[in-house]
Write an enzyme that holds these catalytic residues in place. Structure first.
Site, short mmCIF file in Angstrom:
data_model
loop_
_atom_site.label_atom_id
_atom_site.label_comp_id
_atom_site.label_asym_id
_atom_site.label_seq_id
_atom_site.Cartn_x
_atom_site.Cartn_y
_atom_site.Cartn_z
N CYS A 111 0.84 -1.19 0.00
CA CYS A 111 0.00 0.00 0.00
C CYS A 111 0.88 1.26 0.00
O CYS A 111 1.99 1.25 0.52
CB CYS A 111 -0.89 0.01 1.24
SG CYS A 111 -2.25 -1.17 1.11
N CYS A 129 1.82 -9.14 6.48
CA CYS A 129 0.49 -8.56 6.59
C CYS A 129 -0.57 -9.61 6.93
O CYS A 129 -1.73 -9.29 7.05
CB CYS A 129 0.12 -7.83 5.30
SG CYS A 129 0.21 -8.85 3.85
#
Lengths: 235, 235, 235, 235
Positions: free
Chosen positions: A202, A230
């Site tokens: 991101c 993540c």
């Protein structure tokens, strides 16, 4: 049911292309490539070279770089495919950002945001599959030092709750190998790589690295190396 | 029930600050400022100066500029507020992008994407309000040449399906007026304005304008001027 | 000897193209266009349209934007010309930057640096000419509010110390006129204009302007408006 | 006269800091550090740590990145020094760019431009010195594989035409060593390094490298590796 031990023995030293092909032969469209928008585009090239039907999915967290969205479109065009984008649940993310703002991960860690924007959408996607194919490499981070070429996914289940097979065709090759392949096969790449980024996630949680830095220092740099996953690739 | 004709007469020539204040007095927290992340930050400054409680909402389409997300955080910090972000419905957007890709608006117009990512989330937010406060100005575009300072919203209804009052405190001021105010009050602004952008929307659908161009040429430039509304401000 | 009063009367209201053509007819290759790398590229387009031989010179201060250098090359290619670059005297600039560093203009004004990097090279170039053609406009700044279309240069002399004629074909048109012309004639423009810059000079002394700002606020912003000339256009 | 063989033996394995200190002790202000604006800033840090007077010079070719000029100013400020900038001869460069344009190196090689903008200014500077200190490393390129820690300069002479001693304190350390040192000593670095650049030269002749590429692929990428020297470091 796939015999992972046998498959693992068979694929020992086989090379990334052979692993991708074997996965597609074994699972057909029950398998899908997980594509992050970075150098794992090599998996798509290898699938194309296998001359078998293949599926690709990507997690659109709503916070990717504009360059990554454009790269997805380039890849769709180049390979003549549609990517199965996986979006997060709107109300859940909305509740988080209304309560904590858009950058809470800098305060209390990336876990909560990654869980809503990446892990849950992935879980939904994986629940429709029998296998997935990832770009994980052992040289990427301490958290990936033991990644096998093929395994039963330790974290997610597949279609109907059945065990899910996870292929990591790049597990034992290096970053340099991947990039030499991308250039040799003339594969389009994300424009961010020409701005100092290696690993790409991101936008707020990715940064360019300096010379001499390990690629993983460009991700979640405010957290400990051992926390830099993540949740997609739990061990 | 608000008497719009009387209110309109009362607010004739009153100035943006007076309109914002009147809206907050009339509706309390039934009103909310619609904040796009651009120069309409002036509405927030005026609400702050009114020394009354106020609410702010923003449409997070999932495709905004990284700079806009950062600006939202700066505004929250500067004014000590939480913005009520409004996110689109995940499954609906997912279905669109899986079918048509991430840039279908360049092919068949921005209507479909805007509808899912902006109009529907706005509709849900407005259905909890009795009034909203927008940054529309008559000098912005031919589609806005008749914007009144106060009106019954011609497109959306409010709480419980009741008529919704729409305040446009900047209707009869100019872009130059807004920017002079922002600088005079030392209001933080979106970093994109220093890169040639005036009107700011989603990243793929916004571009810098050239000297001499009208601000609206930076939005949906592949479409006709009369189509350049995303559906938030129907007439 | 050119009768400036008669010429001025003749060219009153003639339009930029006619002025450029008249200058080229009057002076032949004794005249040259002064090209800054910005929207004054219109002068080159007009000279091309005049279908007469013409010369172009530019001041390469050694501190221009990379985009401006690339634009010079694009213009050379597009018009099939060579620009006569005018470089400063190496030892003089070297002495300045060794003594005061590379950014002394932020401390004690742009005069000293402009003089070495712009005015002296211009003086040398003008001393080989009988006339020059500039992009000055009255709407650019308070210091240019009286610019005539044609004049005897009040600051510089020409070949052999003779009076130098200065043509300002854009004196009475506006920024909007220039940009409409550039787009109408499909003229290549400096990439910096799409990043919020209008007036373009040296890189450290130029910045993008905000909406509503006058173009001149992008130049030498730490100085008074009445000081914002580099010495090329003295009155 | 310096006994290079003895000095070389003495400094064998001594480490970069010791070499810098030894050079300063040997030559005093007859020595100067050659600073390119890249990671060779480590030499300045080491000189500072040596607590001896030291001189720094840089070649300002007139085509450096804006970020490099700003970095020079940061370094001057951080270390409390003035850099001795070395500028090219104005008329010679002017003649080249008027004849061949600003990017002739892409057509007929970087030699001609480098010679005017780098080699000649360097020659002038070296002719005032008895020694210079460079950032060359053996791991930088095939052309530098044999760089010694100390040598008689094979290409240039010093003050009064005497032999010039050339110190290469980083000859046998690696890029990773240099960057670990820069971070360990908290040394300011050129902002371009955070945009994918390692080796930094003139703006048109430098580019970011992709993951897996050698740093030298970011320089003069249209030429053969064995030609990738600008003439400063002849063998």
């Amino acid at each position: 049911m796939v015999d992972v031990a046998a498959l693992s023995a068979e694929l020992s030293g086989a090379g990334p292309g052979a692993v991708v092909k074997r996965a597609l032969l074994e699972h057909g469209t029950g398998a899908a490539i997980s594509f992050s928008g970075a150098e794992d585009v090599l998996l798509i090239e290898l699938a194309k070279q296998a001359e078998l039907p293949f599926r690709v999915f990507s997690l659109d967290t709503g916070r990717l770089h504009p360059e990554t969205y454009r790269f997805f479109a380039v890849v769709e065009q180049h390979y003549g495919i549609r990517i199965e984008y996986c979006l997060p649940d709107g109300p859940a993310v909305q509740a988080l950002v209304r309560q904590k703002g858009l950058f809470s991960f800098f305060e209390d860690g990336h876990g909560e945001c990654c869980n809503l924007r990446k892990v849950e959408p992935l879980r939904r996607q994986l629940s429709t599959l029998t296998a997935w194919i990832t770009g994980q490499r052992r040289d990427q981070s301490p958290t990936r030092a033991d990644v096998p070429v093929v395994q039963v996914d330790p974290a997610f289940t597949g279609q109907g709750g059945a065990p899910l097979i996870k292929y990591n065709p790049l597990a034992d090759v290096t970053l340099d190998y991947v990039w030499a392949s991308l250039q040799g096969f003339d594969v389009p790449t994300n424009a961010l790589h020409a701005r100092g980024m290696i690993s790409i996630g991101c936008e707020p949680c990715t940064r360019a690295i300096l010379p001499g830095q390990h690629e993983r220092e460009g991700r979640w740099w405010w957290e400990r190396p051992s926390d830099k996953e993540c949740g997609l690739h739990k061990r």
